[in-house]
Design a protein around this motif. Structure first.
Motif, PDB file in Angstrom:
ATOM      1  N   ASP A   1     -40.062  52.924  57.745  1.00 62.88           N
ATOM      2  CA  ASP A   1     -38.617  52.978  57.965  1.00 62.88           C
ATOM      3  C   ASP A   1     -38.318  53.240  59.443  1.00 62.88           C
ATOM      4  O   ASP A   1     -39.011  54.022  60.097  1.00 62.88           O
ATOM      5  CB  ASP A   1     -38.024  54.104  57.109  1.00 62.88           C
ATOM      6  CG  ASP A   1     -36.506  54.088  57.097  1.00 62.88           C
ATOM      7  OD1 ASP A   1     -35.920  54.695  58.018  1.00 62.88           O
ATOM      8  OD2 ASP A   1     -35.938  53.504  56.177  1.00 62.88           O
TER       9      ASP A   1
ATOM     10  N   ARG B   1     -39.303  62.932  53.871  1.00 58.47           N
ATOM     11  CA  ARG B   1     -37.936  62.396  53.833  1.00 58.47           C
ATOM     12  C   ARG B   1     -37.696  61.481  52.635  1.00 58.47           C
ATOM     13  O   ARG B   1     -36.596  60.970  52.449  1.00 58.47           O
ATOM     14  CB  ARG B   1     -37.622  61.609  55.115  1.00 58.47           C
ATOM     15  CG  ARG B   1     -37.937  62.316  56.425  1.00 58.47           C
ATOM     16  CD  ARG B   1     -36.959  63.425  56.731  1.00 58.47           C
ATOM     17  NE  ARG B   1     -37.157  63.949  58.066  1.00 58.47           N
ATOM     18  CZ  ARG B   1     -37.924  65.005  58.378  1.00 58.47           C
ATOM     19  NH1 ARG B   1     -38.567  65.643  57.407  1.00 58.47           N
ATOM     20  NH2 ARG B   1     -38.051  65.415  59.620  1.00 58.47           N
TER      21      ARG B   1
ATOM     22  N   ALA C   1     -46.539  59.778  60.667  1.00 57.07           N
ATOM     23  CA  ALA C   1     -45.506  58.899  60.096  1.00 57.07           C
ATOM     24  C   ALA C   1     -45.541  58.958  58.569  1.00 57.07           C
ATOM     25  O   ALA C   1     -44.483  59.001  57.919  1.00 57.07           O
ATOM     26  CB  ALA C   1     -45.710  57.471  60.582  1.00 57.07           C
ATOM     27  N   LYS C   2     -46.734  58.978  57.984  1.00 59.95           N
ATOM     28  CA  LYS C   2     -46.845  59.050  56.522  1.00 59.95           C
ATOM     29  C   LYS C   2     -46.295  60.385  56.005  1.00 59.95           C
ATOM     30  O   LYS C   2     -45.611  60.429  54.981  1.00 59.95           O
ATOM     31  CB  LYS C   2     -48.301  58.880  56.107  1.00 59.95           C
ATOM     32  CG  LYS C   2     -48.843  57.468  56.331  1.00 59.95           C
ATOM     33  CD  LYS C   2     -50.301  57.368  55.912  1.00 59.95           C
ATOM     34  CE  LYS C   2     -50.832  55.959  56.149  1.00 59.95           C
ATOM     35  NZ  LYS C   2     -52.269  55.841  55.786  1.00 59.95           N
TER      36      LYS C   2
ATOM     37  N   SER D   1     -36.107  55.007  60.890  1.00 59.12           N
ATOM     38  CA  SER D   1     -35.833  56.415  61.200  1.00 59.12           C
ATOM     39  C   SER D   1     -37.129  57.196  61.380  1.00 59.12           C
ATOM     40  O   SER D   1     -37.207  58.121  62.205  1.00 59.12           O
ATOM     41  CB  SER D   1     -34.993  57.048  60.091  1.00 59.12           C
ATOM     42  OG  SER D   1     -35.710  57.070  58.858  1.00 59.12           O
ATOM     43  N   ILE D   2     -38.174  56.826  60.620  1.00 63.64           N
ATOM     44  CA  ILE D   2     -39.473  57.497  60.747  1.00 63.64           C
ATOM     45  C   ILE D   2     -40.124  57.119  62.070  1.00 63.64           C
ATOM     46  O   ILE D   2     -40.676  57.974  62.772  1.00 63.64           O
ATOM     47  CB  ILE D   2     -40.391  57.137  59.565  1.00 63.64           C
ATOM     48  CG1 ILE D   2     -39.755  57.587  58.233  1.00 63.64           C
ATOM     49  CG2 ILE D   2     -41.760  57.756  59.756  1.00 63.64           C
ATOM     50  CD1 ILE D   2     -39.494  59.067  58.143  1.00 63.64           C
ATOM     51  N   CYS D   3     -40.043  55.836  62.419  1.00 66.47           N
ATOM     52  CA  CYS D   3     -40.608  55.397  63.699  1.00 66.47           C
ATOM     53  C   CYS D   3     -39.925  56.099  64.865  1.00 66.47           C
ATOM     54  O   CYS D   3     -40.584  56.535  65.825  1.00 66.47           O
ATOM     55  CB  CYS D   3     -40.456  53.877  63.843  1.00 66.47           C
ATOM     56  SG  CYS D   3     -41.352  52.937  62.588  1.00 66.47           S
TER      57      CYS D   3
ATOM     58  N   PRO E   1     -45.774  67.404  61.043  1.00 69.86           N
ATOM     59  CA  PRO E   1     -45.805  66.176  61.858  1.00 69.86           C
ATOM     60  C   PRO E   1     -45.982  66.466  63.349  1.00 69.86           C
ATOM     61  O   PRO E   1     -46.669  65.721  64.050  1.00 69.86           O
ATOM     62  CB  PRO E   1     -44.437  65.531  61.568  1.00 69.86           C
ATOM     63  CG  PRO E   1     -44.049  66.050  60.230  1.00 69.86           C
ATOM     64  CD  PRO E   1     -44.590  67.442  60.172  1.00 69.86           C
TER      65      PRO E   1
ATOM     66  N   LEU F   1     -44.043  62.325  57.508  1.00 67.07           N
ATOM     67  CA  LEU F   1     -42.584  62.299  57.659  1.00 67.07           C
ATOM     68  C   LEU F   1     -41.931  61.466  56.568  1.00 67.07           C
ATOM     69  O   LEU F   1     -40.889  61.840  56.021  1.00 67.07           O
ATOM     70  CB  LEU F   1     -42.203  61.750  59.037  1.00 67.07           C
ATOM     71  CG  LEU F   1     -42.271  62.723  60.210  1.00 67.07           C
ATOM     72  CD1 LEU F   1     -42.139  61.989  61.530  1.00 67.07           C
ATOM     73  CD2 LEU F   1     -41.170  63.784  60.085  1.00 67.07           C
ATOM     74  N   GLY F   2     -42.523  60.330  56.250  1.00 64.04           N
ATOM     75  CA  GLY F   2     -41.991  59.489  55.176  1.00 64.04           C
ATOM     76  C   GLY F   2     -42.009  60.209  53.843  1.00 64.04           C
ATOM     77  O   GLY F   2     -41.040  60.141  53.069  1.00 64.04           O
TER      78      GLY F   2
ATOM     79  N   ASP G   1     -35.687  68.278  58.427  1.00 64.36           N
ATOM     80  CA  ASP G   1     -34.702  67.459  59.129  1.00 64.36           C
ATOM     81  C   ASP G   1     -33.666  68.363  59.788  1.00 64.36           C
ATOM     82  O   ASP G   1     -33.391  69.467  59.296  1.00 64.36           O
ATOM     83  CB  ASP G   1     -34.017  66.520  58.126  1.00 64.36           C
ATOM     84  CG  ASP G   1     -33.114  65.523  58.809  1.00 64.36           C
ATOM     85  OD1 ASP G   1     -31.884  65.716  58.751  1.00 64.36           O
ATOM     86  OD2 ASP G   1     -33.611  64.565  59.417  1.00 64.36           O
TER      87      ASP G   1
ATOM     88  N   ASP H   1     -42.955  55.013  55.211  1.00 63.24           N
ATOM     89  CA  ASP H   1     -43.341  55.408  56.565  1.00 63.24           C
ATOM     90  C   ASP H   1     -43.076  54.334  57.602  1.00 63.24           C
ATOM     91  O   ASP H   1     -43.241  54.564  58.804  1.00 63.24           O
ATOM     92  CB  ASP H   1     -44.803  55.854  56.613  1.00 63.24           C
ATOM     93  CG  ASP H   1     -45.756  54.793  56.071  1.00 63.24           C
ATOM     94  OD1 ASP H   1     -45.469  53.590  56.200  1.00 63.24           O
ATOM     95  OD2 ASP H   1     -46.805  55.171  55.521  1.00 63.24           O
TER      96      ASP H   1
END
Length: 453
Positions: free
Chosen positions: A199, A193, A186-187, A201-203, A173, A189-190, A117, A197
């Motif tokens: 969320d 974080r 997305a998975k 913010s992930i999208c 990612p 990143l989820g 991040d 996935d």
């Protein structure tokens, strides 16, 4: 962990030089200075070659697969050292380790940057150098306490463990999106974080990656870099900052630490009651404390101020070390703790700023499209510089003396301070547009216009 392996390989010469050159050498015959110089520097001949190969592989096959491949030659290198102790075999083994380490050094900063991040990317970026310092400390301690072969078995385990662990970890990612695997990105990143996935913010993060990569084709392309004047200016800034790190002299100090301490302790009046190896361990402890401090400060203080302060500290400590060696030549004696203090300060400054921050700046000054190209070019040049420095270090000392050599290192560090203040933009939590505006002088021009208005 490939960087831990690199740090341990770089420091391995220090506790083993006297053994390899002595009558009880594990080699068929004692090594000479030329053998040791080649062992110290050969890593940095093959590392630049690996940088180009891994730089292309990391974009074609992914960050994870490239890192997996980095551990294979490192493992082979340590295995060769266990099997054969002939000087040619030892030099060849270090060439293999250098090849794998070169790959790790170009891929690790990219992978770490792309999984981090924005709020912690400075800290995670400096953790690469923290790992190198951990490798230095590990090999200094093991080399002082354990037999020659047992140390090699432990060092062989590091890349093997890394290979097994990395099999369970995801690719970055950015690379997954580049490969069209947006749902998997997305998975990942989820998971990174610690949020679902789905969320928002992930999208949003995935959407930003898609936009970034649909506007550019990812490939190793120096031509594309050279065609962009602002990016080329950023490249020169990043390259000079990285080369200043190489020519500050700290890598030579780490590789030849025990030898330098032995030279400093030749005067009976300067003894401090510690063997050269134990003084080297002290140096590595200071180094790892400095790299830990860098992890804590880089996202609070900023890249530019921390780099300038540590460069100045390294410059003054190298100058003091030169003064100490010069006074020894004219038979003016200073306490034995002076060279230890000077080396500790320079290594602390190196680990807390000079070593980690150029990597952070290098990854933050370029778009995803150019990041791999820039990292490949800069790491190849830097590692080639390391080879030249380590090959010339002993002959240079014989020619002009230790004092002049350390004064040259000091001059590089202090000159770098002025360059940082005048030419290097701050990259902490800033967009590429803001950084490039500084490089082009637009921000200063805008500020002057506002003041006039």
């Amino acid at each position: 962990m490939p960087i831990v392996a690199y740090g341990s390989a770089m420091g391995w010469i220090s506790p083993n030089k006297a053994l390899l050159m002595g009558d009880s050498s594990p080699a068929p015959f004692p090594l000479n200075e030329e053998d040791v110089s080649w062992m110290a520097s050969i890593m940095f001949i093959f590392a630049p070659i690996a940088v180009f190969i891994y730089g292309m592989a990391t974009d074609k096959f992914g960050r994870k697969n490239a890192l997996l491949c980095a551990s294979i030659p490192i493992s082979l290198g340590w295995a060769v050292k266990l099997i054969c102790t002939h000087p040619i075999a030892l030099i060849g083994a270090r060439a293999l380790i250098g090849f794998g380490s070169g790959g790790g050094f170009v891929v690790c900063p990219l992978y770490v940057k792309e999984i981090s991040d924005d709020s912690i990317r400075g800290m995670t970026g400096t953790f690469v150098i923290f790992s190198q310092t951990a490798g230095n400390l590990l090999v200094f301690i093991l080399g002082d306490l354990l037999p020659y072969n047992m140390v090699l078995w432990i060092l062989l385990a590091v890349p093997l463990i890394h290979f097994c662990i990395l099999l369970r970890l995801p690719d970055s990612p950015s690379y997954l999106v580049k490969s069209g695997r947006n749902e998997e990105a997305a998975k990942v990143l989820g998971w990174l974080r610690s949020v679902p996935d789905t969320d928002p913010s992930i999208c949003n993060a995935v959407d930003r990656l898609v936009i970034e990569q649909t506007t550019s084709e990812l490939k190793f392309s120096p031509k594309l870099l050279f065609a962009n004047k602002t990016a080329m200016k950023a490249f020169w800034v990043a390259l000079i900052v990285n080369l200043a790190r190489e020519f500050c002299g700290c890598i030579a100090v780490l590789v030849y630490a025990s030898h330098i301490f032995a030279e400093a302790g030749k005067d009976p009046g300067s003894s401090v009651g510690l063997s050269p190896n134990k003084q080297s361990i002290l140096l590595a402890l200071v180094q790892i404390i400095g790299s830990f401090l860098a992890c804590q400060l880089v996202d609070r203080v900023g890249r530019k101020p921390l780099l300038a302060v540590t460069s100045a500290a390294a410059g003054f400590s190298m100058c003091l070390l030169g003064v100490w060696f010069y006074l020894q030549t004219v038979e003016v004696h200073m306490p034995g703790w002076v060279p230890i203090l000077a080396l500790c300060v320079s290594i602390f400054a190196d680990a807390s700023g000079l070593q980690p921050l150029p990597f952070v700046i290098m990854t933050e000054m370029f778009s995803f499209q150019l990041r791999g190209t820039v990292a490949t070019l800069i790491m190849a040049i830097s590692l080639g510089t390391d080879f030249a420095l380590l090959m010339l270090f002993t002959p240079l000392n014989n020619w002009i003396g230790y004092h002049s050599t350390f004064w040259l290192f000091s001059a590089v560090c202090l000159t770098n301070v002025f360059y940082l203040i005048l030419c290097v933009p701050e990259t902490k939590m800033r967009s590429l547009e803001d950084i490039y505006s500084d490089l082009e002088g637009k921000r200063n021009h805008a500020n002057k216009t506002d003041a006039a208005g």
